[in-house]
Write an enzyme that holds these catalytic residues in place. Structure first.
Site, PDB file in Angstrom:
ATOM      1  CE  LYS A  94      -3.770   0.282   2.577  1.00  0.00           C
ATOM      2  NZ  LYS A  94      -4.690   0.491   3.723  1.00  0.00           N
TER       3      LYS A  94
ATOM      4  CD  GLU B  95       8.853  -7.429   6.447  1.00  0.00           C
ATOM      5  OE1 GLU B  95       8.671  -7.810   7.615  1.00  0.00           O
ATOM      6  OE2 GLU B  95       8.367  -6.369   5.979  1.00  0.00           O
TER       7      GLU B  95
ATOM      8  N   GLY C 276      -5.262  -4.398   5.251  1.00  0.00           N
ATOM      9  CA  GLY C 276      -4.520  -5.405   4.508  1.00  0.00           C
ATOM     10  C   GLY C 276      -5.164  -6.774   4.532  1.00  0.00           C
ATOM     11  NE  ARG C 277      -7.026  -7.590  10.691  1.00  0.00           N
ATOM     12  CZ  ARG C 277      -6.425  -6.473  11.068  1.00  0.00           C
ATOM     13  NH1 ARG C 277      -5.281  -6.107  10.506  1.00  0.00           N
ATOM     14  NH2 ARG C 277      -6.950  -5.712  12.008  1.00  0.00           N
TER      15      ARG C 277
ATOM     16  CD  GLU D 283      -2.357  -8.130  11.058  1.00  0.00           C
ATOM     17  OE1 GLU D 283      -1.216  -8.626  10.997  1.00  0.00           O
ATOM     18  OE2 GLU D 283      -2.905  -7.544  10.095  1.00  0.00           O
TER      19      GLU D 283
ATOM     20  CG  HIS E 294      -3.752 -40.449   8.992  1.00  0.00           C
ATOM     21  ND1 HIS E 294      -3.770 -41.773   9.336  1.00  0.00           N
ATOM     22  CD2 HIS E 294      -4.815 -40.251   8.171  1.00  0.00           C
ATOM     23  CE1 HIS E 294      -4.782 -42.368   8.733  1.00  0.00           C
ATOM     24  NE2 HIS E 294      -5.434 -41.468   8.029  1.00  0.00           N
TER      25      HIS E 294
ATOM     26  CE  LYS F 170       5.713  -4.690   9.449  1.00  0.00           C
ATOM     27  NZ  LYS F 170       4.757  -3.963   8.590  1.00  0.00           N
TER      28      LYS F 170
END
Length: 544
Positions: free
Chosen positions: A209, A215, A270-271, A356, A387, A507
């Site tokens: 954004k 990153e 964002g999410r 979050e 399993h 961060k």
């Protein structure tokens, strides 16, 4: 006011003590129609919550708590475009991303006096035109070859949403194209993603954004260098990179043509952004028509959430079951168990959405809370998980609430595989609910010394969600169901479900530490003794 201070919360605590020793076996024995009564259906999804440890009185009390906590009012504020993200003074209008053209709520969805729906559709049209060019082979790289590979570079919501949607809808994707997703700052993620790709046939979609996310920009710069080493011309960047961002200045500085920047807005978290321009790689994969069908699924669940009575409302019911399990029964974790291989990334996507959004310890007013908020969410596709960790679900000491997700028709017909898959889904939810008593085990002739080992307590609550098949529409509706459930839970807990300040501290410290890890003389370290020792050890090992 804390919800735990409300009389409705106290009433639920008293009610829990009355039910604490009761078993799901009793509930079903007393009511032969329980499986039908505790169910609801909307937007192509059927929710069976009859295997929750509730009665009609439980549901009535939970609804009273939700009403006392102002869920209706906060929901109305969300849809109005009020600044429900109070700590950042922003609206959270992801519902506008899927409002149909010309047929949306009250004909307008307004943010700061502006109707944003035309802006949304202008961006969708921009995305559709571009994705059509790429899919048709008309978008050419620097060498004149068509794009055959798309690499999405982002992190958090700019990665988890697109990769989940691509994997979920892979059946509908263009199989002549390759799609990869890079998010981790670990160089291995990028190196492995591009190892077998040709640079002159690869398009990078950089999702950030602000276009400052460390990153994402590190990986974007690595991608640019990788391209330039192969193609040799800086002008090639504009042919092989597009951006999803709001920062045109930084996008252009990077070398991307401003015409190839796809925008979104501050009121999109964002999410909650997979159905915005962040979904560009998804649209290229499945086509604009399927992408719009996914948006229609989102909108169908939005409208159901907005208009349906709370006691027949899927997001409300899902949220209330989560509140009951978390705050009264003591379930600290929640497992999402999709019996559909295409949904293999869905639990990872929900981890961000749930933890979050609602991993908060203060109210919207900053007051410390004395109750649990978001559970730890995890899961794997069935039958793989059976399993792996289902032993703990059935006989462990941890109390885990489960969501089972399945489809009545498979997209991949292969013998009787799908019947067997769904038989396992139904059997697992049944086994968790009813278990097997020691008397039943003994009646089977099991030796006395093994009876305890082969007894299953049961009484483990679960939801089961069924849809006809996995389509773009059903995926959109499922994601919206969880989005609104998370919102309702946050409203009851009186927290801000739309900020994420907890992401920021690490961060900030990482920026400082990165400089201390760089080459040159050893810096003066002022961290704690553990961190200082780790940094020195790292520098010494790397130097060798």
């Amino acid at each position: 006011m804390l919800p735990s201070e409300r009389p409705q919360w106290s009433a639920l605590l008293r009610h829990f003590r009355q039910l604490e020793s009761r078993h799901l076996r009793e509930y079903f024995a007393e009511d032969p129609h329980r499986g039908q009564r505790f169910s609801a259906e909307a937007a192509g999804w059927y929710l069976d919550y009859s295997k929750q440890r509730i009665t009609d009185e439980t549901l009535r009390l939970l609804l009273e708590l939700a009403h006392a906590c102002g869920v209706r009012e906060r929901s109305a504020a969300l849809f109005r475009g009020d600044k429900v993200n109070v700590t950042e003074q922003r609206a959270a209008l992801h519902i506008a991303l899927r409002a149909p053209r010309g047929d949306h709520i009250d004909e307008r969805i307004v943010v700061d006096g502006r109707n944003v729906v035309p802006d949304v559709h202008a961006e969708l049209d921009h995305m559709a035109a571009f994705s059509s060019l790429v899919r048709a082979g008309e978008w050419k790289g620097a060498s004149g070859k068509r794009v055959r590979n798309v690499v999405n570079i982002g992190i958090g919501g700019s990665d988890l949403g697109p990769v989940m949607a691509y994997e979920a809808l892979r059946y509908y994707s263009d199989r002549d194209m390759t799609f990869r997703f890079v998010s981790n700052i670990d160089g291995t993620d990028f190196v492995e993603a591009v190892r077998d790709l040709a640079a002159d046939e690869t398009l990078f979609v950089i999702c950030s954004k602000t276009f400052t996310t460390s990153e994402t920009l590190a990986n974007a710069r690595a991608a640019r260098q990788w391209c330039l080493q192969a193609l040799g011309d800086r002008a090639a960047v504009s042919k092989h990179f597009v951006a999803v961002s709001t920062n045109a200045e930084e996008v252009v500085k990077f070398g991307i043509d401003a015409d190839n920047m796809f925008g979104f807005w501050d009121w999109v978290g964002g999410r909650y952004s997979m159905d915005s321009a962040v979904g560009l790689s998804t649209m290229i994969a499945i086509g604009a028509e399927n992408f719009r069908a996914m948006l229609a699924g989102f909108h169908a669940m939005d409208e159901h959430f907005r208009t349906a009575p709370p006691d027949r409302n899927l997001p409300w019911l899902h949220a209330l079951m989560a509140i009951w399990n978390n705050n009264f029964l003591g379930a600290s974790t929640s497992a999402v168990l999709p019996y559909e291989q295409y949904l293999k990334r869905f639990p990872a996507y929900l981890q961000q959405l749930v933890m979050e959004s609602n991993g908060k310890r203060v109210t919207v007013d900053g007051a410390a809370i004395d109750y649990h908020t978001a559970p730890v969410l995890w899961g794997e596709p069935g039958t793989n998980g059976q399993h792996s960790f289902y032993q703990l679900l059935h006989q462990g000491t941890r109390f885990v609430a489960c969501d089972f997700i399945g489809f009545c028709r498979s997209l991949s017909l292969l013998g009787d595989h799908h019947d067997l898959l769904m038989a396992n889904l139904f059997a697992q939810s049944e086994a968790l609910a009813f278990g097997k008593s020691s008397a039943e085990v003994a009646e089977e002739g099991v030796p006395d010394e093994l009876v305890a080992h082969r007894t299953f307590e049961g009484n483990q609550p679960s939801n089961t969600m069924l849809s006809e098949s996995l389509t773009p529409h059903s995926l959109g509706a499922l994601v919206a169901l969880y989005e609104h459930s998370v919102f309702v839970q946050g409203a009851i807990w009186n927290i801000d479900s739309f900020d994420q300040w907890g992401v920021e501290l690490g961060k900030a410290l990482a920026k400082r530490t990165a400089a201390e890890l760089a080459g040159g003389s050893e810096p003066e370290l002022t961290h704690d003794s553990s961190t200082n020792a780790l940094i020195r050890r790292y520098r010494a090992q790397r130097a060798r």
